[in-house]
Scaffold this active site. Sequence first.
Site, PDB file in Angstrom:
ATOM      1  N   ARG A 120     -26.902 -46.158  47.990  1.00 52.16           N
ATOM      2  CA  ARG A 120     -27.477 -47.044  47.053  1.00 52.16           C
ATOM      3  C   ARG A 120     -27.422 -46.411  45.533  1.00 52.16           C
ATOM      4  NH1 ARG A 120     -30.555 -51.076  48.158  1.00 52.16           N
ATOM      5  NH2 ARG A 120     -31.011 -50.347  50.345  1.00 52.16           N
TER       6      ARG A 120
ATOM      7  N   LYS B 262     -38.393 -48.748  63.003  1.00 56.20           N
ATOM      8  CA  LYS B 262     -37.601 -48.730  61.674  1.00 56.20           C
ATOM      9  C   LYS B 262     -38.874 -49.352  60.888  1.00 56.20           C
ATOM     10  CE  LYS B 262     -33.907 -50.781  59.155  1.00 56.20           C
ATOM     11  NZ  LYS B 262     -32.538 -51.727  59.244  1.00 56.20           N
TER      12      LYS B 262
ATOM     13  N   HIS C 218     -34.706 -47.537  56.504  1.00 54.28           N
ATOM     14  CA  HIS C 218     -34.117 -48.521  55.293  1.00 54.28           C
ATOM     15  C   HIS C 218     -34.622 -47.788  53.958  1.00 54.28           C
ATOM     16  CE1 HIS C 218     -32.764 -51.870  52.774  1.00 54.28           C
ATOM     17  NE2 HIS C 218     -33.636 -51.426  52.070  1.00 54.28           N
TER      18      HIS C 218
ATOM     19  N   ARG D 184     -40.046 -53.094  47.888  1.00 55.92           N
ATOM     20  CA  ARG D 184     -40.531 -54.128  48.522  1.00 55.92           C
ATOM     21  C   ARG D 184     -41.106 -53.842  50.044  1.00 55.92           C
ATOM     22  NH1 ARG D 184     -34.402 -55.744  48.885  1.00 55.92           N
ATOM     23  NH2 ARG D 184     -34.154 -53.543  49.122  1.00 55.92           N
TER      24      ARG D 184
ATOM     25  N   ASP E 167     -25.296 -53.645  58.479  1.00 51.08           N
ATOM     26  CA  ASP E 167     -26.237 -54.701  58.426  1.00 51.08           C
ATOM     27  C   ASP E 167     -25.709 -55.965  58.539  1.00 51.08           C
ATOM     28  OD1 ASP E 167     -28.512 -53.543  57.744  1.00 51.08           O
ATOM     29  OD2 ASP E 167     -28.573 -53.864  55.737  1.00 51.08           O
TER      30      ASP E 167
ATOM     31  N   SER F 247     -29.654 -60.260  55.666  1.00 48.05           N
ATOM     32  CA  SER F 247     -29.939 -61.005  54.337  1.00 48.05           C
ATOM     33  C   SER F 247     -29.647 -59.800  53.601  1.00 48.05           C
ATOM     34  CB  SER F 247     -31.358 -61.363  54.327  1.00 48.05           C
ATOM     35  OG  SER F 247     -31.672 -61.785  52.932  1.00 48.05           O
TER      36      SER F 247
ATOM     37  N   HIS G 259     -28.755 -46.803  54.306  1.00 43.81           N
ATOM     38  CA  HIS G 259     -28.255 -47.389  53.057  1.00 43.81           C
ATOM     39  C   HIS G 259     -28.327 -46.087  51.960  1.00 43.81           C
ATOM     40  CE1 HIS G 259     -29.903 -50.808  54.938  1.00 43.81           C
ATOM     41  NE2 HIS G 259     -29.258 -51.611  54.092  1.00 43.81           N
TER      42      HIS G 259
END
Length: 246
Positions: free
Chosen positions: A92, A21, A60, A28, A142, A146, A89
Site C-alpha cells: 500500500r 480477520k 487488512h 475505516r 481480493d 469492493s 495489502h
Amino acid sequence: TTLTGSVERDIVLIPPMIGVKVAVSDHRSSNPGGAELIALATAARRAGLLSGTPGLVTMHMGSGKAKLDPIFYVLDHSDVPAKNLLPTHMLRSPELIDAGVELVKRGGLQSTVTAVKEDARKLFDLLHREGVNPDHVSLSSDAYGSQPRFNDAGECVGLTYASPKYLHKTIRALVRMGMPLEQALKLLTTTPATLLAQDGRKGCIAAGADADLLVLDEEFEIDSLFARGQLALWQKELRMKGRFEE
C-alpha cells in the site's frame, strides 16, 4: 460479530473456520491496539491448536500512521508465534513495505495484493530486498471484493472491484522481470498452502492432491485448466460451464 459468541468457539466448532480477520491501522476500522490484538491472536491460536487449523489472524492493513506497530507489539509482548499473524495489502505504501521487510526478517509472514500494473514491480523489488525470505510472502487478489477509488486528497470518488486476473498478470510480469518461474509460482502455490495447513493437498502436483492444474503456453498465457481433476478449460476453449450457461 461471531456465530457462537466468541472467535475461539467459532473456530473450534464450525469446521470451515481457520481463523479470524480484522483491519489494522486503517481509518475505516475499529483500530485494534496491541493489547487487543494479543487477546484476539491468543484466542485464534488456542482454537487452532484444538481444531487442528492454522488459527490465523489475517489483518487488512491500512495506510495509518501505526503501520505494523500493533503486530510488532504482539511479537514483543506475548508468546503468540509470528506464523499466526498474516498482514495483507502490504504494498500500500513505501513505509508499509519497509515495515513488512522488518516483519519478514523477524520470521513473520505477509500477503501482498496486486490490483494495478505497478504493484508487480513493487513486489519484485520487495522479494529482492536484503533479508527477505520469499517463502514468507504470498500473493492474493481480493477477487471481486469492493475496491474504493480515492483522489489525491484521500476522498472516495467511486467504487470498482478487484479482479483475480491480476494474479496471472503478476506472475507473468515477475517472470518477464527476470524472476525464475518456479520461484514466482511459490507465491500462489506452496507458500499459501503451507500458511493454510494444506500441504500435500493444495499448491503441489502429487498423488492425493486436489489436481488443480493450470497450463500456460510459451507466452505465459492461460491455455488449459483442470479444477480438482475436472477439465474446465482446454486450449482456451471453456469446457466447464455454470448452470445457466449454454
